[in-house]
Design a protein around this motif. Structure first.
Motif, short mmCIF file in Angstrom:
data_model
loop_
_atom_site.label_atom_id
_atom_site.label_comp_id
_atom_site.label_asym_id
_atom_site.label_seq_id
_atom_site.Cartn_x
_atom_site.Cartn_y
_atom_site.Cartn_z
N THR A 8 -5.28 8.04 -1.98
CA THR A 8 -4.74 7.11 -1.30
C THR A 8 -5.12 6.03 -0.40
N LYS A 9 -4.61 5.03 -0.48
CA LYS A 9 -5.30 3.96 0.40
C LYS A 9 -4.83 4.21 1.98
N GLU A 10 -5.69 3.78 2.93
CA GLU A 10 -5.10 3.88 4.31
C GLU A 10 -4.48 2.54 4.67
N LEU A 11 -3.44 2.88 5.62
CA LEU A 11 -2.36 1.52 6.06
C LEU A 11 -3.48 0.92 7.16
N LEU A 12 -3.17 -0.54 7.20
CA LEU A 12 -4.14 -1.27 7.92
C LEU A 12 -3.49 -1.23 9.44
N LYS B 199 3.44 6.06 -5.54
CA LYS B 199 2.90 6.49 -6.91
C LYS B 199 1.82 7.36 -7.30
N ILE B 200 0.68 7.32 -6.33
CA ILE B 200 -0.21 7.99 -6.59
C ILE B 200 0.04 9.43 -5.99
N GLN B 201 0.86 9.56 -5.32
CA GLN B 201 1.19 11.02 -4.82
C GLN B 201 2.06 11.69 -5.95
N ALA B 202 2.91 10.85 -6.59
CA ALA B 202 3.77 11.56 -7.68
C ALA B 202 2.76 11.66 -8.75
N HIS B 203 1.59 10.89 -9.08
CA HIS B 203 0.60 11.09 -10.16
C HIS B 203 -0.14 12.30 -9.79
N ILE C 63 0.69 -1.19 0.08
CA ILE C 63 0.02 -0.08 0.09
C ILE C 63 0.85 1.31 0.03
N THR C 64 1.93 1.34 0.61
CA THR C 64 2.88 2.38 0.87
C THR C 64 3.58 2.60 -0.56
N ALA C 65 3.86 1.59 -1.16
CA ALA C 65 4.47 1.73 -2.70
C ALA C 65 3.43 2.17 -3.62
N LYS C 66 2.27 1.86 -3.46
CA LYS C 66 1.25 2.37 -4.27
C LYS C 66 0.95 3.81 -3.98
#
Length: 872
Positions: free
Chosen positions: A124-128, A110-114, A104-107
């Motif tokens: 962005t997705k929240e961490l568990l 990428k989402i923040q860069a996008h 999730i952190t890696a995605k």
């Protein structure tokens, strides 16, 4: 169905008990499971039950706890889970969560860069925060949460227990007593027989890995108090201590007891605070014991120490305690919690006759009332001033402080009452200012409510609309209007089909009607005579012991329609309520008028006429009841401290029709065909009635309680109305009585209807007893095992109910008995109750065939009761 519901529940419990019955399943090798503690004392005057609280290690909790014979349910629940395997599941879940969070952190990167380079933003997705659990893992966690780990024998905790028991004995005056501990293993059953039959396979006596710890106490000769002397450098403190010598808790000849000394210190501190010493606490009371007499006696000196004052040079100076007087009393009548101090601008009003008492109210109101200054107040001044016991230039008294708080909170107009005493900035520094802040409730409120009902074991559903208006006439009055309607599955008066009674489960009753009440927080005539030094029962009561006095006017109309009859009931009551001390409550209904208009169904009327049941037919006659009822309730439960024993006694006494009958009989009025005088063409009830309900709650340990109850009542019908009205008659059976019988089906006496037509049974005399053991299964689920007994009887013989008449010599043979088990679901705001009970002794069977095993089908008649709240 050959097996009863109760048999099925018992079988379920047996299967539960058999699951994982090996209590040593999770006990490590070379460790022992603690199963019992036993304290042995060679002096009967020492309370062993108090000493159990000093044990530093206790065995696993048991239900039906009678020594080692109880069932360790919580230990067995824990044993169902392999904790090692469960820890592996947790570890695997954490690893999966970390891996998933890494993805999730890696995605997210990428989402923040996008998002930084594009207009169409992505979320962005929240961490568990916790790993996901499967059904097996969640179930095991739930079982581990409910269960208890096995309590392993710990020698260090045994040593601490020995020291604690020694300290307890010293506190009770048994100095230099000897406390020893020892451990005994529990032998395996039949091991001696196995050794005799197979000496090679079982060469010696085997022992389980279960340990019992014995604490043996040899009590020394106790020290007794030879003399008691109070001393103090402040002679005024000694004066108050001497004047209360008759109330002292410590007496010469008593055994030295630290708990009693602490209680005496609390008594002295309270006495002095009631005498103006606002700042005096128990910390200023010190004890000195002289034991140099060498005769197991001591001279006890109680020192009332002076106050300490810190001087400018950091030295400490002892000074006499200050006696404080009340200077000013400020009552903030419209306090708001968000206020900081008294920064809001307020006007002040000083009621006539009350020096230095000021009622403060807002000056910047939205709507300013016209008229005098008192018209701007929310309450009439007398409503508040007559409940404030403290007065200007009067010595401070803690009793007055507490009485003021109780009286103001009893008004039911305030969410919160705060009383704060502050030392006034005067030169002498011996004055107190009292600040009373009243946080008002909402003036008007509305409430819609849908609820399940349980009236004598009859289930139903009802809805209500309630409107409440407080402080109606600016005297803290409470006006309530309630519109209520509902339906119930009531027991039919008759089952004309003679069937199995399945129709009892249908909702066959419609009921609705309004109820209006107006409560005044004061006494009106004739209740004004019920004051100290007045009539019984308050002629020996001090004024500050009375609280919560209120008079209520109530009126209601109720319409009921059911299969057997249609009934309307009009009610008008004039009542008085008062609390005496902390444990006693009185409810006096000076007059309560009920007008009952009943119209029987054609089928029921014909059935009663055919069976010549004049008694039941007469009870459904239209009638008027004008009764005087007095209810006294004693309850010694104290919420501030844990109690082992709680007693509850409720006594009701009432009479009806006595004065009207006296007037009519002396005026030569005419009677109807039944020999009854009538008011407005309605016969009035004429009877005496009482009911006594005694309950005893005994705490057996952590989350275990035994409850015992005895109830006895009788109604004596008089000349004008030869039977008790049906609403005043006694009934047996149901969810709150003898639970092995359905509501209102038990009795009277040994009566048994051979025709199969079942009526609601009623009586003039009631006797019931109950015993219930309550225990906790989980945090929200409690269990119970209980036994109920009792019956009802008729006073006058009735040919249609043979065996139903009360006979003092033979009444014990008519007592029914049933037993069962139950579950209680604690939902915090109310308790749902499910009980299953079977009749074990039925007086309807012939003599000699009433106990289980001698009659036919008792267990098949298991009765299921659903209720809200505890039965008693």
């Amino acid at each position: 169905m050959r097996f009863s519901t109760l048999s099925g529940l018992v079988l379920l419990l047996v299967l539960l008990a058999g699951a994982g019955c090996n209590t040593l399943r999770r006990v490590p090798e070379k460790k022992k499971l603690l199963v019992k503690n036993k304290i042995t004392v060679d002096n009967k005057n020492i309370n062993v039950s108090e000493m159990t609280g000093y044990l530093k290690q206790k065995p696993n909790r048991r239900i039906f706890d009678f020594g080692m014979r109880g069932y360790p349910l919580y230990l067995h629940i824990f044993n169902q889970v392999d904790s090692v395997r469960q820890q592996r599941r947790h570890d695997s879940g954490m690893v999966r969560m970390y891996r998933r969070n890494a993805k999730i952190t890696a995605k997210n990167i990428k989402i923040q860069a996008h998002n930084s380079t594009h207009k169409n933003k992505r979320k962005t997705k929240e961490l568990l925060t916790k790993p996901r659990r499967g059904l097996t893992e969640a179930t095991c966690d739930w079982l581990l949460k409910i269960g208890e780990r096995p309590v392993l024998l710990d020698s260090f905790l045994m040593e601490r227990t020995v020291r604690q028991l020694g300290l307890y004995l010293n506190n009770k005056g048994y100095f230099n007593s000897t406390v020893t501990d020892s451990v005994a293993l529990v032998p395996r059953k039949r091991s001696k027989v196995a050794h005799a039959l197979f000496p090679k396979k079982y060469p010696e006596l085997k022992y389980k890995r279960k340990a019992m710890v014995f604490y043996t106490i040899r009590a020394a000769t106790p020290y007794t108090i030879r003399s008691i002397r109070y001393k103090s450098a402040d002679t005024l403190l000694l004066y108050f201590a001497d004047t209360s010598s008759a109330e002292r808790l410590l007496k010469p000849g008593m055994i030295y007891d630290v708990d009693q000394m602490h209680a005496e210190a609390d008594r002295v501190a309270l006495l002095l605070r009631n005498s103006g010493y606002y700042a005096f606490t128990r910390d200023f009371v010190h004890y000195f014991a002289d034991t140099t007499l060498n005769s197991h006696q001591m001279n006890l000196t109680i020192e009332l120490r002076q106050n300490y004052q810190l001087m400018p040079d950091s030295s400490v100076k002892r000074t006499n305690h200050t006696r404080y007087y009340v200077r000013n009393i400020y009552v903030v009548t419209d306090y708001v919690q968000r206020e900081k101090g008294d920064e809001v601008a307020r006007r002040s009003f000083n009621p006539p006759g009350y020096d230095n008492l000021y009622l403060l109210f807002r000056d910047n109101r939205d709507s300013v009332k016209k008229g005098t200054e008192t018209d701007s107040l929310d309450f009439r001044p007398s409503t508040l001033t007559e409940r404030i016991s403290m007065q200007h230039r009067q010595l401070y008294s803690e009793s007055d402080y507490e009485h003021t708080y109780r009286e103001l909170t009893s008004l039911r107009n305030f969410k919160q009452v705060g009383i704060n005493m502050q030392i006034a900035p005067t030169r002498s520094r011996d004055s107190l200012d009292c600040y009373i802040r009243l946080l008002q409730s909402k003036r008007q409120s509305y409430q819609l409510q849908l609820e399940g009902t349980n009236t004598g074991g009859n289930l139903g559903i009802s809805g209500s609309y309630a409107y409440t208006n407080i402080n109606v006439f600016r005297g803290a009055e409470v006006f309530e209007l309630r519109l209520r309607g509902g339906t119930e599955a009531q027991q039919l008066v008759s089952n004309l089909t003679g069937g199995s009674g399945d129709d009892q489960l249908t909702f066959n009753t419609i009921e609705f009607g309004p109820e209006v009440s107006l409560t005044f927080p004061r006494a009106f005539f004739p209740f004004t005579v019920l004051r100290p030094r007045g009539f019984f029962p308050f002629n020996f009561v001090k004024e500050d012991k009375l609280s919560g006095r209120r008079t209520a006017l109530q009126a209601s109309f109720n319409y009921q329609r059911r299969v057997d009859y249609t009934r309307t009931i009009g009610n008008l009551a004039y009542s008085y309520y008062v609390k005496v001390g902390n444990n006693n409550r009185w409810n006096i209904n000076f007059t309560e008028i009920n007008v009952v208009d009943a119209v029987l169904s054609e089928n029921l009327f014909e059935q009663l006429v055919q069976n010549n049941d004049k008694l039941l037919l007469y009870r459904f006659t239209d009638h008027l009841t004008n009764d005087l009822r007095i209810v006294h309730t004693y309850n010694n439960q104290n919420q501030k401290r844990q109690q082992r024993n709680v007693f509850f006694v409720k006594t009701e006494a009432e009479m009806a029709g006595v004065i009207p009958y006296f007037i009519f009989s002396r005026s030569n009025a005419t009677v109807d065909n039944n020999g009854s005088y009538r008011i407005n063409n309605i016969p009035f009830a004429h009877y005496f009635r009482y009911l006594i309900d005694v309950r005893w709650y005994l705490k057996l340990g952590d989350h275990q309680q035994a409850v015992f109850r005895i109830a006895q009542g009788a109604g004596l019908p008089q000349k004008n109305f030869s039977v008790l009205p049906i609403e005043k008659s006694f009934f047996a059976g149901g969810a709150n009585g003898v639970r092995a019988w359905r509501s209102r089906t038990l009795g009277p006496g040994s009566y048994s209807d051979p025709s199969g037509v079942r009526y609601v049974q009623f009586g003039d005399i009631l006797f019931e007893y109950n015993a219930e053991l309550r225990f906790r299964i989980t945090k929200t689920l409690n269990g119970a095992i209980f036994g109920d007994g009792g019956n009802i009887w008729l006073i006058k013989e009735d040919a249609t109910r043979p065996g139903g008449t009360f006979d003092f010599k033979d009444a014990y043979n008519d007592v029914a008995f049933g037993a069962g088990i139950g579950l209680r679901f604690d939902l915090s705001f109310f308790i749902l109750r499910l009980d299953a009970a079977a009749p074990l002794r039925d007086p309807a069977f012939p003599a000699g065939h009433r106990w289980l095993g001698k009659n036919d089908g008792s267990l098949k008649r298991t009765n299921i009761n659903f209720g809200i709240g505890y039965p008693f």
